[in-house]
Design an enzyme around this catalytic site. Structure first.
Site: not given
Ligand SMILES: *Cc1c(COP(=O)(O)O)cnc(C)c1O
Length: 433
Positions: A294, A362
């Site tokens: 990271r 969705c």
């Protein structure tokens, strides 16, 4: 001014990354779009290298954890900056090979590597295979024997440190799917098995205590626990293990409140603890491995979206919908990760509204942030999400059959596409008729 050195607000008031206007980038490459700063990535690599040189006499190696973001271009940059590379799958290993990454500097991790993956690691000549469990050790020994070779192994040990509790504590923490437990004697049994296996060469121990950590103390405690265990191994078996891998987990700035530790300070303190412990134990200071993921790429990247609808539900909230979402960044849906949002055209202006940023997928849970502050934005404008360089593209999916966005690298020599945008054709490539 924004707290991210490669991000600026230009004379037009637009957000710029590596000096490039984000509105121009969105115009040129389309949205959604990942943009990463080459300088930021390389500088982060250099910070690790330099701090190992300065505080530990260069007796160590930082290996970039490629699961944070993996493609051939990043493998090449990392190699050029002199770092090693962590991989956790055949796919990441294959990418490293395709980028001609030196295999002796590759570290292969994973809690359930398949026999095919282990075979591939042996064939490629991977420098360190970090074994997770006894089954894997036995499989690896057998595979190496069949090939008439010796597998270089490290053992993943659970040091029993939970860096994520408010006051981090030494817990039992046996309940993790990763690695060998210390307190049950499992880790010592694994050491003995590895030492007694003809086709395994035990080179050291590994631990990884968590991710997005902002303190140094948990790492120092991990060093103590691991070195004491190395001392115990020496007393019990006579073996002096030469390498200690402290994993990754260094935190980055997602939001202004995050206050990451400078790597220098981390390395200075950790190196002192290592030397101190080794002196007490009468043990030679080991070769140190670090595995930042990271912190190499996270803050270096941003995502640009185009705003579609802006839907205000009176008294409830305002939804700002963008043309991407959980398919390119599932981190909010997964664990309510914090992000900073900016209207790219007005990046320096005060944020005057509180909104929920929703994606186009969705799922009601397809959100990128709730109750976040933002400048005014209208449909058609560009929204930037900061610090999306790690665990975004690498976690992306084709859910709803949305193509994955491209990744553009901006650097001194201009910008270039390092991963192209998926096409609709790409989406049906593996479908049978
Ligand atoms: C994920 C992981 C890393 C990288 O962690 P970051 O938090 O991205 O620095 C390093 N080592 C191992 C074994 C990992 O699983």
């Amino acid at each position: 001014m924004l707290g991210w050195e490669h991000l600026t607000v230009n004379s037009l008031g637009h957000l710029a990354i590596g000096g490039r206007d984000t509105l121009a980038l969105a115009e040129e490459y389309g949205t959604p779009l990942f943009v990463m700063s080459e300088e930021a990535i390389r500088e982060n690599c250099r910070l690790y290298r330099r701090s190992i040189e300065r505080f530990y006499g260069g007796n160590g190696l930082a290996a970039y954890a490629s699961k944070a973001f993996c493609c051939k271009a990043i493998c090449r940059m990392v190699q050029e900056e002199g770092l090693g590379l962590d991989v956790v799958s055949a796919g990441e290993l294959y990418t490293a090979k395709a980028a001609d990454f030196p295999m002796d500097k590759v570290i292969f991790h994973g809690s359930n590597k398949t026999a095919e993956e282990l075979t591939m690691a042996l064939e490629y000549g991977v420098g360190r295979i970090v074994a997770d469990n006894l089954t894997e050790l036995r499989t690896l020994d057998a595979l190496a024997a069949a090939k008439g070779t010796t597998a270089p192994v490290m053992l993943r040990v659970k040091p029993g440190i939970d860096a994520h509790t408010h006051e981090f504590i030494r817990t039992g923490q046996i309940d993790s799917k990763f690695g060998f437990a210390l307190e049950t004697g499992e880790a010592l049994a694994a050491v003995k098995l590895a030492l007694g296996s003809k086709n395994l060469r035990l080179i050291g121990l590994h631990c990884h205590i968590g991710s997005q950590i902002f303190e140094i103390d948990p790492f120092c405690l991990a060093v103590k626990v691991m070195l004491e265990f190395m001392g115990l191994i020496c007393r019990e078996t006579g073996a002096v293990l030469g390498e200690l891998n402290l994993g990754g987990g260094f935190g980055i700035r997602y939001i202004a409140e995050n206050d990451p530790v400078a790597y220098d300070r981390y390395m200075e303190k950790v190196a002192a603890v290592v030397r101190d412990c080794c002196k007490k134990l009468g043990f030679p200071a080991p070769f140190l491995l670090l595995e930042p993921g990271r912190s190499i790429v996270g803050a270096a990247g941003i995502t640009l979206y185009q705003v579609g609808s802006v839907k205000t539900i009176p008294g409830i909230r305002t939804y700002v919908s963008v043309d991407g979402g959980m398919g390119d960044n599932p981190r909010y849906a997964l664990y309510q990760a914090d992000y900073t949002f900016l209207a790219a055209a007005r990046a320096g202006e005060p944020k005057t509204q509180t909104v929920t940023v929703a994606g186009k997928y969705c799922e009601s849970g397809d959100l990128l942030g709730e109750n976040v502050s933002l400048q005014e934005v209208a449909p058609g404008e560009i929204l930037a999400v900061l610090a999306t360089g790690a665990y975004n593209y690498s976690m992306a999916s084709n859910y709803n059959r949305n193509p994955r966005p491209p990744v553009v690298l901006v650097g001194e020599k201009g910008d270039r596409v390092i991963i192209r945008r998926e096409s609709l054709e790409d989406l049906i490539r593996n479908d049978s008729d």
